[in-house]
Design a protein around this motif. Sequence first.
Motif, PDB file in Angstrom:
ATOM      1  N   SER A   1       0.961  -1.162  -0.171  1.00  0.00           N
ATOM      2  CA  SER A   1       0.022   0.068  -0.042  1.00  0.00           C
ATOM      3  C   SER A   1       0.740   1.250  -0.251  1.00  0.00           C
ATOM      4  CB  SER A   1      -0.878   0.009   1.308  1.00  0.00           C
ATOM      5  OG  SER A   1      -0.320   0.172   2.544  1.00  0.00           O
ATOM      6  N   THR A   2       1.951   1.320   0.716  1.00  0.00           N
ATOM      7  CA  THR A   2       2.935   2.361   0.800  1.00  0.00           C
ATOM      8  C   THR A   2       3.401   2.636  -0.812  1.00  0.00           C
ATOM      9  OG1 THR A   2       3.400   2.012   3.021  1.00  0.00           O
ATOM     10  CG2 THR A   2       5.055   3.143   1.758  1.00  0.00           C
ATOM     11  N   LEU A   3       3.844   1.683  -1.369  1.00  0.00           N
ATOM     12  CA  LEU A   3       4.324   1.662  -2.706  1.00  0.00           C
ATOM     13  C   LEU A   3       3.160   2.005  -3.661  1.00  0.00           C
ATOM     14  CD1 LEU A   3       6.651  -1.544  -3.095  1.00  0.00           C
ATOM     15  CD2 LEU A   3       7.337   0.783  -3.387  1.00  0.00           C
ATOM     16  N   LEU A   4       2.106   1.645  -3.629  1.00  0.00           N
ATOM     17  CA  LEU A   4       1.157   2.208  -4.526  1.00  0.00           C
ATOM     18  C   LEU A   4       0.784   3.380  -4.266  1.00  0.00           C
ATOM     19  CD1 LEU A   4      -0.770   0.943  -6.665  1.00  0.00           C
ATOM     20  CD2 LEU A   4      -2.377   0.072  -4.895  1.00  0.00           C
ATOM     21  N   ALA A   5       0.866   4.021  -2.976  1.00  0.00           N
ATOM     22  CA  ALA A   5       0.496   5.182  -2.649  1.00  0.00           C
ATOM     23  C   ALA A   5       1.558   6.289  -3.407  1.00  0.00           C
ATOM     24  CB  ALA A   5       0.425   5.599  -1.388  1.00  0.00           C
ATOM     25  N   GLU A   6       2.942   5.771  -3.073  1.00  0.00           N
ATOM     26  CA  GLU A   6       4.015   6.365  -3.894  1.00  0.00           C
ATOM     27  C   GLU A   6       3.924   6.723  -5.512  1.00  0.00           C
ATOM     28  OE1 GLU A   6       8.868   6.312  -4.200  1.00  0.00           O
ATOM     29  OE2 GLU A   6       7.983   5.001  -2.806  1.00  0.00           O
ATOM     30  N   VAL A   7       3.495   5.590  -5.939  1.00  0.00           N
ATOM     31  CA  VAL A   7       3.307   5.585  -7.379  1.00  0.00           C
ATOM     32  C   VAL A   7       1.843   6.365  -7.846  1.00  0.00           C
ATOM     33  CG1 VAL A   7       2.748   4.008  -9.572  1.00  0.00           C
ATOM     34  CG2 VAL A   7       4.210   3.365  -7.719  1.00  0.00           C
ATOM     35  N   ARG A   8       0.779   6.362  -7.300  1.00  0.00           N
ATOM     36  CA  ARG A   8      -0.233   7.086  -7.476  1.00  0.00           C
ATOM     37  C   ARG A   8       0.261   8.550  -7.080  1.00  0.00           C
ATOM     38  NH1 ARG A   8      -4.826   2.932  -5.016  1.00  0.00           N
ATOM     39  NH2 ARG A   8      -4.963   1.881  -7.197  1.00  0.00           N
ATOM     40  N   THR A   9       0.806   9.196  -6.305  1.00  0.00           N
ATOM     41  CA  THR A   9       1.192  10.263  -5.914  1.00  0.00           C
ATOM     42  C   THR A   9       2.060  11.000  -7.046  1.00  0.00           C
ATOM     43  OG1 THR A   9       1.009  10.012  -3.486  1.00  0.00           O
ATOM     44  CG2 THR A   9       2.324  11.786  -4.384  1.00  0.00           C
ATOM     45  N   PHE A  10       3.021  10.040  -7.605  1.00  0.00           N
ATOM     46  CA  PHE A  10       3.945  10.432  -8.602  1.00  0.00           C
ATOM     47  C   PHE A  10       3.137  10.937  -9.958  1.00  0.00           C
ATOM     48  CE2 PHE A  10       6.541   9.355 -12.331  1.00  0.00           C
ATOM     49  CZ  PHE A  10       7.568  10.061 -11.958  1.00  0.00           C
ATOM     50  N   ARG A  11       2.036   9.832 -10.174  1.00  0.00           N
ATOM     51  CA  ARG A  11       1.336  10.170 -11.341  1.00  0.00           C
ATOM     52  C   ARG A  11       0.348  11.210 -11.433  1.00  0.00           C
ATOM     53  NH1 ARG A  11      -1.480   4.946 -13.475  1.00  0.00           N
ATOM     54  NH2 ARG A  11      -1.645   6.357 -15.565  1.00  0.00           N
ATOM     55  N   GLN A  12      -0.010  11.798 -10.318  1.00  0.00           N
ATOM     56  CA  GLN A  12      -0.646  12.973  -9.845  1.00  0.00           C
ATOM     57  C   GLN A  12       0.258  14.094 -10.110  1.00  0.00           C
ATOM     58  OE1 GLN A  12      -2.458  12.532  -6.065  1.00  0.00           O
ATOM     59  NE2 GLN A  12      -3.865  10.920  -6.599  1.00  0.00           N
ATOM     60  N   ASN A  13       1.675  14.055  -9.690  1.00  0.00           N
ATOM     61  CA  ASN A  13       2.415  15.196  -9.729  1.00  0.00           C
ATOM     62  C   ASN A  13       2.961  15.374 -11.121  1.00  0.00           C
ATOM     63  OD1 ASN A  13       1.832  15.953  -6.876  1.00  0.00           O
ATOM     64  ND2 ASN A  13       3.445  14.603  -6.140  1.00  0.00           N
ATOM     65  N   HIS A  14       3.178  14.133 -11.851  1.00  0.00           N
ATOM     66  CA  HIS A  14       3.895  14.264 -12.914  1.00  0.00           C
ATOM     67  C   HIS A  14       2.840  13.483 -14.247  1.00  0.00           C
ATOM     68  CE1 HIS A  14       7.434  15.400 -10.968  1.00  0.00           C
ATOM     69  NE2 HIS A  14       7.064  14.448 -10.117  1.00  0.00           N
ATOM     70  N   PRO A  15       1.672  14.180 -14.360  1.00  0.00           N
ATOM     71  CA  PRO A  15       1.012  13.469 -15.281  1.00  0.00           C
ATOM     72  C   PRO A  15       1.208  13.313 -16.775  1.00  0.00           C
ATOM     73  CG  PRO A  15       0.152  15.871 -15.011  1.00  0.00           C
ATOM     74  CD  PRO A  15       1.118  15.511 -13.748  1.00  0.00           C
ATOM     75  N   ASP A  16       2.364  14.101 -17.017  1.00  0.00           N
ATOM     76  CA  ASP A  16       2.938  14.193 -18.470  1.00  0.00           C
ATOM     77  C   ASP A  16       3.803  12.850 -18.714  1.00  0.00           C
ATOM     78  OD1 ASP A  16       4.697  15.008 -16.616  1.00  0.00           O
ATOM     79  OD2 ASP A  16       5.540  16.420 -18.369  1.00  0.00           O
ATOM     80  N   VAL A  17       4.243  12.029 -17.575  1.00  0.00           N
ATOM     81  CA  VAL A  17       5.327  10.933 -17.499  1.00  0.00           C
ATOM     82  C   VAL A  17       4.475   9.596 -17.677  1.00  0.00           C
ATOM     83  CG1 VAL A  17       6.580   9.475 -16.229  1.00  0.00           C
ATOM     84  CG2 VAL A  17       6.814  11.878 -15.903  1.00  0.00           C
ATOM     85  N   ARG A  18       4.841   9.208 -18.958  1.00  0.00           N
ATOM     86  CA  ARG A  18       4.495   7.721 -19.490  1.00  0.00           C
ATOM     87  C   ARG A  18       4.905   6.578 -19.024  1.00  0.00           C
ATOM     88  NH1 ARG A  18       3.923   8.438 -25.622  1.00  0.00           N
ATOM     89  NH2 ARG A  18       2.892   6.450 -25.331  1.00  0.00           N
ATOM     90  N   TYR A  19       6.574   6.617 -18.887  1.00  0.00           N
ATOM     91  CA  TYR A  19       7.142   5.615 -18.698  1.00  0.00           C
ATOM     92  C   TYR A  19       8.489   5.751 -17.715  1.00  0.00           C
ATOM     93  CZ  TYR A  19       5.697   3.901 -23.427  1.00  0.00           C
ATOM     94  OH  TYR A  19       5.307   3.633 -24.296  1.00  0.00           O
ATOM     95  N   VAL A  20       8.505   4.718 -16.739  1.00  0.00           N
ATOM     96  CA  VAL A  20       9.343   4.891 -15.826  1.00  0.00           C
ATOM     97  C   VAL A  20      10.454   3.823 -15.898  1.00  0.00           C
ATOM     98  CG1 VAL A  20       9.799   4.576 -13.188  1.00  0.00           C
ATOM     99  CG2 VAL A  20       7.812   5.633 -14.347  1.00  0.00           C
ATOM    100  N   ASP A  21      11.901   3.932 -15.915  1.00  0.00           N
ATOM    101  CA  ASP A  21      12.995   3.335 -15.850  1.00  0.00           C
ATOM    102  C   ASP A  21      13.062   2.585 -14.527  1.00  0.00           C
ATOM    103  OD1 ASP A  21      13.409   4.300 -18.464  1.00  0.00           O
ATOM    104  OD2 ASP A  21      15.041   5.349 -18.204  1.00  0.00           O
ATOM    105  N   LEU A  22      12.938   1.470 -14.646  1.00  0.00           N
ATOM    106  CA  LEU A  22      12.959   0.462 -13.117  1.00  0.00           C
ATOM    107  C   LEU A  22      14.837   0.020 -13.416  1.00  0.00           C
ATOM    108  CD1 LEU A  22       9.809  -1.362 -13.045  1.00  0.00           C
ATOM    109  CD2 LEU A  22      10.667   0.912 -12.224  1.00  0.00           C
ATOM    110  N   ILE A  23      15.378   0.451 -12.501  1.00  0.00           N
ATOM    111  CA  ILE A  23      16.958   0.446 -12.716  1.00  0.00           C
ATOM    112  C   ILE A  23      17.702  -0.282 -11.400  1.00  0.00           C
ATOM    113  CG2 ILE A  23      17.154   2.055 -14.506  1.00  0.00           C
ATOM    114  CD1 ILE A  23      17.943   4.227 -12.209  1.00  0.00           C
ATOM    115  N   ALA A  24      18.722  -1.090 -11.704  1.00  0.00           N
ATOM    116  CA  ALA A  24      19.652  -1.555 -10.514  1.00  0.00           C
ATOM    117  C   ALA A  24      20.980  -1.549 -11.291  1.00  0.00           C
ATOM    118  CB  ALA A  24      19.161  -2.778 -10.317  1.00  0.00           C
ATOM    119  N   LEU A  25      21.910  -1.713 -10.251  1.00  0.00           N
ATOM    120  CA  LEU A  25      23.577  -1.469 -10.461  1.00  0.00           C
ATOM    121  C   LEU A  25      24.061  -2.834 -10.729  1.00  0.00           C
ATOM    122  CD1 LEU A  25      24.953   1.317 -10.725  1.00  0.00           C
ATOM    123  CD2 LEU A  25      25.781   0.730  -8.682  1.00  0.00           C
ATOM    124  N   ASP A  26      24.627  -3.033 -11.737  1.00  0.00           N
ATOM    125  CA  ASP A  26      25.356  -4.382 -11.976  1.00  0.00           C
ATOM    126  C   ASP A  26      26.827  -4.269 -11.272  1.00  0.00           C
ATOM    127  OD1 ASP A  26      26.941  -2.821 -13.831  1.00  0.00           O
ATOM    128  OD2 ASP A  26      26.438  -3.869 -15.585  1.00  0.00           O
TER     129      ASP A  26
END
Length: 448
Positions: free
Chosen positions: A6-31
């Motif tokens: 629920s915490t993660l979901l709230a974070e994603v939804r808040t991000f979408r509300q604040n940045h409605p023009d963002v269509r894609y998100v890079d999910l990244i990790a360090l090799d």
Amino acid sequence: MKSHASTLLAEVRTFRQNHPDVRYVDLIALDIPGHFYGKRYPVEMLEKVAAGSPLKLPQNAVLLGAQGGLFKIGDYCFHDGDPDANRRLVPGTLKPVSWEAQPLGQMLITSDGTEAPIEFEPREVLAKVLERLQRKGIHPVVAFELEFYLFDKKLSDGLPQFARDPLSDDADDQPNLHIERLSRFAPVLDDMVETAKAQGIDITVITAELGPGQFEINFGHLEDGLRAADWAALFCRSTRGVALKHGYRASFMAKPYLQHPGSGMHVHVSLYDAAGNNLLAAHQQQPLRHAVAGCLELLPHCMPIFSPNHNAFRRLGGTVNAATRACWGFEDRDACMRIPESDPRNLRIEHRLASADANPYLVLAAILVGLEHGLEAAKEPIAPLNEDRNSGADFPVEMLEAVRAMQHQPTLREGLGAEFVDVYCENKRQDHLAFQQEIHAREYRWYL
């Protein structure tokens, strides 16, 4: 688990509300070499992942070499069917990306905290070290400092060119520490800082370093070692992007110029107990001396981590403040391990040996294993440089020698994980051999 989702979901939804023009998100990790890998997700799919849908990427993406290729390492890569492995989203890391042509977001992912963590994933290696220390009542506070160079965006015959001074349009080819350089390059530096802050990174001090176009950025101290390493990794990514936007290249390459200082990764570490007492300052600072002794003992065996590539070894014994031996000292920048002047509450060790392009998760993990070993072994260190300028122990200055020194060191194998050590050493060995498989023009000049 539901609370976490629920915490993660709230974070994603808040991000979408604040940045409605963002269509894609890079999910990244360090090799292992310190490069980001990952996938670009539609933001609506990210909501499903945050709600609990599986997030899987190839396990062997962590094993990529410096040029992105796969090496045969034990049973991995070519004998395991290239399996997927679960990853999870790292809470608090979903942020906007401002340096790309289109609006994007990015978010860190990791295997630590999943049902089957990848033993050789850098973030997982650090997570295990931090968890073990916490069980022992040891709580690190960490701050990174990173040096980097600005170059002109265009290369000349594959070689870097000095950054152009935006006021005079001349090459910034004069080494200096002058404050005016910060003013001359203020537009790009200010953008780097503001972009990093938008990623949640606490930037403190900016310094014009000695090399031409060289700068240093300091980060705030954190009680969360994983987050401190996240900051270092994310700063490298955003800084490269911002530099390109302004017509420069930013590089954390360890030694881009033989005649000028290299770029280092300095790590400040202090250790506290659960009550907030500085463990290093107790008993007339005796634990500090023990911690130093442990780090110095393991340092020669950690060189593939501190100097992760051929170029990084060129930095050692360089023109300024780069140690040639494992040594320590009070307020001494020639030492691998410097003890800055401070009050007992803030007594800390500044580890100065790692190159700027080293993997921050692994650098911090190796330092903490050294400190842990020193506190438990309770040995006295060699004399500090303040007492003996010749004090110090030799360490490997070539990759294959360094790998041999690392692979069978029992304390490292126990502290970092035997599987990680084997995989890491073979990765570095194969990378080094691949680097040698190209004939340089110098060979034709010398031997044709």
